[in-house]
Design a protein around this motif. Structure first.
Motif, PDB file in Angstrom:
ATOM      1  N   GLN A 167     -44.235   1.347 -41.463  1.00 35.40           N
ATOM      2  CA  GLN A 167     -44.148   1.017 -40.039  1.00 35.40           C
ATOM      3  C   GLN A 167     -45.507   1.212 -39.354  1.00 35.40           C
ATOM      4  N   GLN A 168     -46.156   2.352 -39.636  1.00 41.58           N
ATOM      5  CA  GLN A 168     -47.448   2.616 -39.015  1.00 41.58           C
ATOM      6  C   GLN A 168     -48.515   1.659 -39.532  1.00 41.58           C
ATOM      7  N   MET A 169     -48.448   1.324 -40.816  1.00 42.54           N
ATOM      8  CA  MET A 169     -49.397   0.357 -41.367  1.00 42.54           C
ATOM      9  C   MET A 169     -49.278  -0.988 -40.654  1.00 42.54           C
ATOM     10  N   LEU A 182     -48.142  -1.547 -37.628  1.00 44.48           N
ATOM     11  CA  LEU A 182     -48.653  -1.412 -36.265  1.00 44.48           C
ATOM     12  C   LEU A 182     -50.185  -1.409 -36.254  1.00 44.48           C
ATOM     13  N   ASN A 183     -50.775  -0.711 -37.214  1.00 46.79           N
ATOM     14  CA  ASN A 183     -52.237  -0.668 -37.300  1.00 46.79           C
ATOM     15  C   ASN A 183     -52.825  -2.049 -37.596  1.00 46.79           C
ATOM     16  N   ARG A 184     -52.145  -2.765 -38.474  1.00 48.78           N
ATOM     17  CA  ARG A 184     -52.702  -4.017 -38.989  1.00 48.78           C
ATOM     18  C   ARG A 184     -52.369  -5.220 -38.099  1.00 48.78           C
ATOM     19  N   PHE A 185     -51.111  -5.290 -37.636  1.00 49.89           N
ATOM     20  CA  PHE A 185     -50.655  -6.475 -36.914  1.00 49.89           C
ATOM     21  C   PHE A 185     -50.124  -6.189 -35.511  1.00 49.89           C
ATOM     22  N   SER A 186     -50.124  -4.929 -35.117  1.00 56.49           N
ATOM     23  CA  SER A 186     -49.635  -4.518 -33.786  1.00 56.49           C
ATOM     24  C   SER A 186     -48.185  -4.913 -33.560  1.00 56.49           C
ATOM     25  N   LYS A 187     -47.391  -4.857 -34.619  1.00 50.84           N
ATOM     26  CA  LYS A 187     -45.951  -5.093 -34.485  1.00 50.84           C
ATOM     27  C   LYS A 187     -45.211  -4.347 -35.591  1.00 50.84           C
ATOM     28  N   PRO A 188     -43.901  -4.092 -35.402  1.00 50.13           N
ATOM     29  CA  PRO A 188     -43.142  -3.312 -36.384  1.00 50.13           C
ATOM     30  C   PRO A 188     -43.061  -4.016 -37.732  1.00 50.13           C
ATOM     31  N   GLY A 221     -40.548  -4.474 -39.599  1.00 48.64           N
ATOM     32  CA  GLY A 221     -39.384  -5.351 -39.703  1.00 48.64           C
ATOM     33  C   GLY A 221     -39.608  -6.737 -39.133  1.00 48.64           C
ATOM     34  N   GLU A 222     -40.660  -6.919 -38.346  1.00 48.22           N
ATOM     35  CA  GLU A 222     -40.954  -8.233 -37.762  1.00 48.22           C
ATOM     36  C   GLU A 222     -41.984  -9.023 -38.570  1.00 48.22           C
ATOM     37  N   LEU A 223     -42.482  -8.432 -39.647  1.00 49.51           N
ATOM     38  CA  LEU A 223     -43.486  -9.129 -40.450  1.00 49.51           C
ATOM     39  C   LEU A 223     -42.851 -10.221 -41.302  1.00 49.51           C
ATOM     40  N   VAL A 224     -43.531 -11.344 -41.417  1.00 54.84           N
ATOM     41  CA  VAL A 224     -43.113 -12.383 -42.353  1.00 54.84           C
ATOM     42  C   VAL A 224     -43.695 -12.038 -43.715  1.00 54.84           C
ATOM     43  N   LYS A 225     -43.266 -12.753 -44.750  1.00 52.07           N
ATOM     44  CA  LYS A 225     -43.669 -12.419 -46.120  1.00 52.07           C
ATOM     45  C   LYS A 225     -45.183 -12.402 -46.275  1.00 52.07           C
ATOM     46  N   ARG A 226     -45.849 -13.375 -45.701  1.00 50.08           N
ATOM     47  CA  ARG A 226     -47.310 -13.457 -45.810  1.00 50.08           C
ATOM     48  C   ARG A 226     -47.976 -12.217 -45.208  1.00 50.08           C
TER      49      ARG A 226
END
Length: 204
Positions: free
Chosen positions: A110-112, A114-120, A122-127
């Motif tokens: 979760q923190q990674m 937020l650090n990387r994409f500024s979002k949780p 669970g909201e990341l797409v596969k890419r």
């Protein structure tokens, strides 16, 4: 899993580069633990390595930590955008280092995110999930590693490396290093190592 001791780093960069595969990078900060398995590394070794920042015995404040004791961090900034995290290997006045090129996230996702994409996470797409840590600049951003970590003692600090799962078996692929076309014959040295078939490896 035990923290790696100074003796682990006090060897040549090629040996350390291979043996770092499967080890775990850990960053403890603000009560949160980030942990990820090392899946890709690059070795830089000796005054004859034209890809190394210390080629020809170059000794500047930027590279001074590499001339010191092994087991410290060497962090540098490239393209005006990205930090790169290296582990100092070899002995004192024997400049050698290992660039950590890719990680497989294990803890603190979760923190990674937020650090990387500024979002949780669970909201990341596969890419984006793969893109968390599949490159040296990416993993530094995910882990919150910046120039303030330059010279960090990896045996005594908030940032350290530890053994991975003892029974984990994998095949190591040896390849050319990436992004060093300027380095003449050194660009062809087979000094990059990665875990075969790991999806987080930056370049197959």
């Amino acid at each position: 899993m035990g923290k790696l001791h100074r003796d682990f780093y006090n060897r040549d960069a090629l040996t350390v580069g291979k043996e770092l595969l499967g080890k775990v990078l850990v960053h403890e900060a603000d009560g949160i633990t980030l942990a990820a398995k090392i899946v890709e590394t690059e070795a830089y070794s000796g005054f004859e390595d034209k890809a190394a920042h210390f080629y020809g015995g170059k000794r500047t404040p930027r590279v001074e930590v590499i001339y010191g004791e092994p087991g410290f961090s060497y962090v540098y900034f490239i393209y005006g955008m990205y930090n790169c995290f290296n582990v100092v290997a070899g002995g004192k006045n024997d400049p050698q280092a290992v660039l950590i090129r890719a990680l497989e996230p294990l803890e603190g996702l979760q923190q990674m995110a937020l650090n990387r994409f500024s979002k949780p996470y669970g909201e990341l797409v596969k890419r984006e999930i793969i893109g968390l840590t599949n490159g040296p600049g990416k993993l530094c951003k995910a882990f919150g590693i910046d120039k303030s970590f330059y010279g960090e003692d990896l045996c005594e600090s908030r940032l350290y490396l530890e053994d991975g799962e003892q029974d984990a078996a994998f095949q190591i692929v040896t390849a050319k290093r990436v992004g060093i076309d300027y380095a003449e014959e050194a660009k062809d040295f087979p000094w990059r190592f990665y875990i075969k078939d790991n999806r987080y490896v930056s370049v197959k």
